[in-house]
Design an enzyme around this catalytic site. Sequence first.
Site, PDB file in Angstrom:
ATOM      1  N   LEU A 173       0.867  -1.171   0.000  1.00 40.78           N
ATOM      2  CA  LEU A 173       0.000   0.000   0.000  1.00 40.78           C
ATOM      3  C   LEU A 173       0.903   1.220   0.000  1.00 40.78           C
ATOM      4  CD1 LEU A 173      -2.680  -0.920   2.686  1.00 40.78           C
ATOM      5  CD2 LEU A 173      -3.149  -0.337   0.309  1.00 40.78           C
ATOM      6  N   ASP A 174       0.521   2.246  -0.734  1.00 39.80           N
ATOM      7  CA  ASP A 174       1.271   3.489  -0.693  1.00 39.80           C
ATOM      8  C   ASP A 174       1.176   4.083   0.709  1.00 39.80           C
ATOM      9  OD1 ASP A 174       1.895   3.263  -3.363  1.00 39.80           O
ATOM     10  OD2 ASP A 174       0.203   4.501  -4.020  1.00 39.80           O
TER      11      ASP A 174
END
Length: 129
Positions: A29-30
Amino acid sequence: MPVHHHSLPPRRTLAEFGRPPGVYPAGQLDFDSEGLLLLTDDGTLAHRLTDPRHKQPKTYRVQVEGEPSAAQLAALRDGVALNDGPTRPAQARRMTAAVGLPTLRLVRIAIGAWRLDALAPEHWHALVL
């Protein structure tokens, strides 16, 4: 006069969530997004899920600043040109900003057929494939 540095809160990692041993993320996930992350103990599956040739489509719920117009939604569906080229799905924050809708929150709710559904934040659910 002392210099004060303002810093972001410490970045949380998977190590904090007590995942089972031998289980690793298939993807990421960013930093400024949240939501579904697949974990697996199967290296072949992890490779297949992250290989660009087999990547699963990702679905996001995006909270934006303002109310999107029909034209802005159409531009997002068609793809947006950014300074560094056409968009890819992982660039949802920059896409919405490019059409005048800054993203306030970005939540990944699905990866392929796997859905977040009612899974609570910081919890995990075991699947047998």
